[in-house]
Design an enzyme around this catalytic site. Structure first.
Site, PDB file in Angstrom:
ATOM      1  CG  ASP A 274      -2.085   1.213   0.588  1.00  0.00           C
ATOM      2  OD1 ASP A 274      -1.874   1.024   0.248  1.00  0.00           O
ATOM      3  OD2 ASP A 274      -2.599   1.530   2.416  1.00  0.00           O
TER       4      ASP A 274
ATOM      5  CG  HIS B  17      -0.215   2.111  -9.374  1.00  0.00           C
ATOM      6  ND1 HIS B  17       0.054   1.403  -7.980  1.00  0.00           N
ATOM      7  CD2 HIS B  17      -1.377   2.386  -9.207  1.00  0.00           C
ATOM      8  CE1 HIS B  17      -1.096   1.760  -7.689  1.00  0.00           C
ATOM      9  NE2 HIS B  17      -1.718   2.605  -8.099  1.00  0.00           N
TER      10      HIS B  17
ATOM     11  CG  LEU C  51       9.649 -17.322  -3.739  1.00  0.00           C
ATOM     12  CD1 LEU C  51       9.383 -17.076  -2.178  1.00  0.00           C
ATOM     13  CD2 LEU C  51       9.633 -15.907  -4.036  1.00  0.00           C
TER      14      LEU C  51
HETATM   15  C1  FPP Z   1      -2.197   0.132  -3.560  1.00  0.00           C
HETATM   16  O1  FPP Z   1      -1.554   0.817  -3.072  1.00  0.00           O
HETATM   17  C2  FPP Z   1      -1.509  -0.660  -4.054  1.00  0.00           C
HETATM   18  C3  FPP Z   1      -2.027  -0.930  -6.031  1.00  0.00           C
HETATM   19  C4  FPP Z   1      -3.417  -1.078  -5.373  1.00  0.00           C
HETATM   20  C5  FPP Z   1      -1.530  -1.657  -7.328  1.00  0.00           C
HETATM   21  C6  FPP Z   1       0.058  -2.772  -6.461  1.00  0.00           C
HETATM   22  C7  FPP Z   1       0.674  -2.784  -7.681  1.00  0.00           C
HETATM   23  C8  FPP Z   1       1.771  -2.565  -7.793  1.00  0.00           C
HETATM   24  C9  FPP Z   1       2.909  -2.702  -6.658  1.00  0.00           C
HETATM   25  C10 FPP Z   1       2.119  -3.511  -9.445  1.00  0.00           C
HETATM   26  C11 FPP Z   1       2.353  -4.554  -9.705  1.00  0.00           C
HETATM   27  C12 FPP Z   1       2.687  -6.080  -9.203  1.00  0.00           C
HETATM   28  C13 FPP Z   1       3.020  -6.969  -9.325  1.00  0.00           C
HETATM   29  C14 FPP Z   1       2.661  -8.107  -8.499  1.00  0.00           C
HETATM   30  C15 FPP Z   1       2.047  -6.977 -10.891  1.00  0.00           C
HETATM   31  P1  FPP Z   1      -2.615   3.005  -2.736  1.00  0.00           P
HETATM   32  O2  FPP Z   1      -2.938   2.676  -4.670  1.00  0.00           O
HETATM   33  O3  FPP Z   1      -3.467   1.389  -2.832  1.00  0.00           O
HETATM   34  O4  FPP Z   1      -1.891   3.972  -2.498  1.00  0.00           O
HETATM   35  P2  FPP Z   1      -2.176   4.775  -0.988  1.00  0.00           P
HETATM   36  O5  FPP Z   1      -2.735   4.080  -0.279  1.00  0.00           O
HETATM   37  O6  FPP Z   1      -1.608   6.380  -1.362  1.00  0.00           O
HETATM   38  O7  FPP Z   1      -3.773   5.512  -2.229  1.00  0.00           O
END
Ligand code: FPP
Length: 253
Positions: free
Chosen positions: A22, A39, A133
């Site tokens: 997050d 992201h 892994l």
């Molecule tokens: C949460 O941060 C993150 C996500 C919903 C997406 C996570 C995706 C990745 C790290 C990239 C792809 C990964 C893989 C394994 C293919 P948020 O957007 O909720 O952040 P915020 O809380 O600051 O709004």
């Protein structure tokens, strides 16, 4: 007992680490960039985490990439995340395979595009026999969906007469949950400062140690990961070792 990295790897370290990644959006916004920039940067942190788990000999790493609730985000952001998943599956899978990583996508994939589902199938096929892994990526995943999906499978067995309702118990249900073939998560990490589970692995984390850090996901590196593991080991104290000792030993790996 001699405390060396092998002993720690085999006896003290978590077998299975799950992470709620997050903070990507806030990381980007703090830099006056669009949320999707966070992201994209988050993929580097995924790469580092995979490498670190491989180095430590951790058996399973489960990452929450997209929850069943994330569809509510702005369309642009959802589309970019889908493109990012496609990109990662196309570009990174060969590297994962080379590193003996077995990749499994968990979640309800029925809502994804055909091209994404095809990529998922090829990634599963390519890495199926790898012995390093086990990397689980949760996509369109929800803990409640997982429980309901398992219950549905048992109900189908009852309906077709291969299972008696009175024989349903925790073990039967557990067999139908995602990652039933793996050790249950020992350690759940959430980055980004919030202290909640957000419908992640509700069933599987029943006995997991929980670790929350303010670090935003794109800043999650080996040092922060090692801190979480040191904290886990100190809580477990299987060999009476301290977090400091573990940190030193991890620094040597
Ligand atoms: C949460 O941060 C993150 C996500 C919903 C997406 C996570 C995706 C990745 C790290 C990239 C792809 C990964 C893989 C394994 C293919 P948020 O957007 O909720 O952040 P915020 O809380 O600051 O709004």
């Amino acid at each position: 007992m001699v405390l060396d990295t092998d002993t720690i790897s085999q006896q003290c370290l978590p077998k299975h680490v799950a992470i709620i990644m997050d903070g990507n959006g806030r990381w980007a916004q703090a830099r006056n960039r669009p949320r999707v920039f966070g992201h994209k940067k988050g993929v580097d942190a995924v790469r580092q985490s995979v490498q670190f788990c491989t180095k430590l000999g951790i058996e399973s790493l489960t990452l929450f990439a997209f929850s069943s609730e994330n569809w509510r985000r702005p369309e642009d952001e959802v589309n970019t995340l889908m493109e990012l998943f496609l990109f990662v599956l196309s570009k990174e899978v060969k590297k994962l395979h080379k590193n003996n990583v077995k990749l499994t996508i968990i979640g309800d994939l029925s809502r994804f595009s055909d091209s994404l589902r095809d990529k998922v199938d090829s990634a599963h096929e390519l890495t199926a026999n790898n012995t390093g892994l086990q990397l689980n990526v949760a996509a369109n995943y929800g803990g409640r969906w997982d429980v309901a999906n398992a219950a549905k499978q048992l109900a189908e067995q009852v309906a077709e007469g291969t299972l008696r309702a009175e024989d349903i118990n925790e073990e039967r249900l557990a067999e139908k949950m995602c990652m039933a073939d793996q050790a249950q998560p020992d350690l759940l990490i959430r980055t980004g400062g919030d202290v909640r589970i957000s419908n992640f692995l509700l069933w599987q984390i029943a006995y997991a140690e929980l670790y929350f850090t303010d670090t935003l996901w794109p800043d999650f590196d080996e040092a922060v990961f090692a801190e979480a593991i040191a904290c886990y080991v100190a809580r477990e104290r299987r060999f009476g070792c301290t977090g400091e000792q573990i940190k030193q030993l991890l620094a040597q790996t």
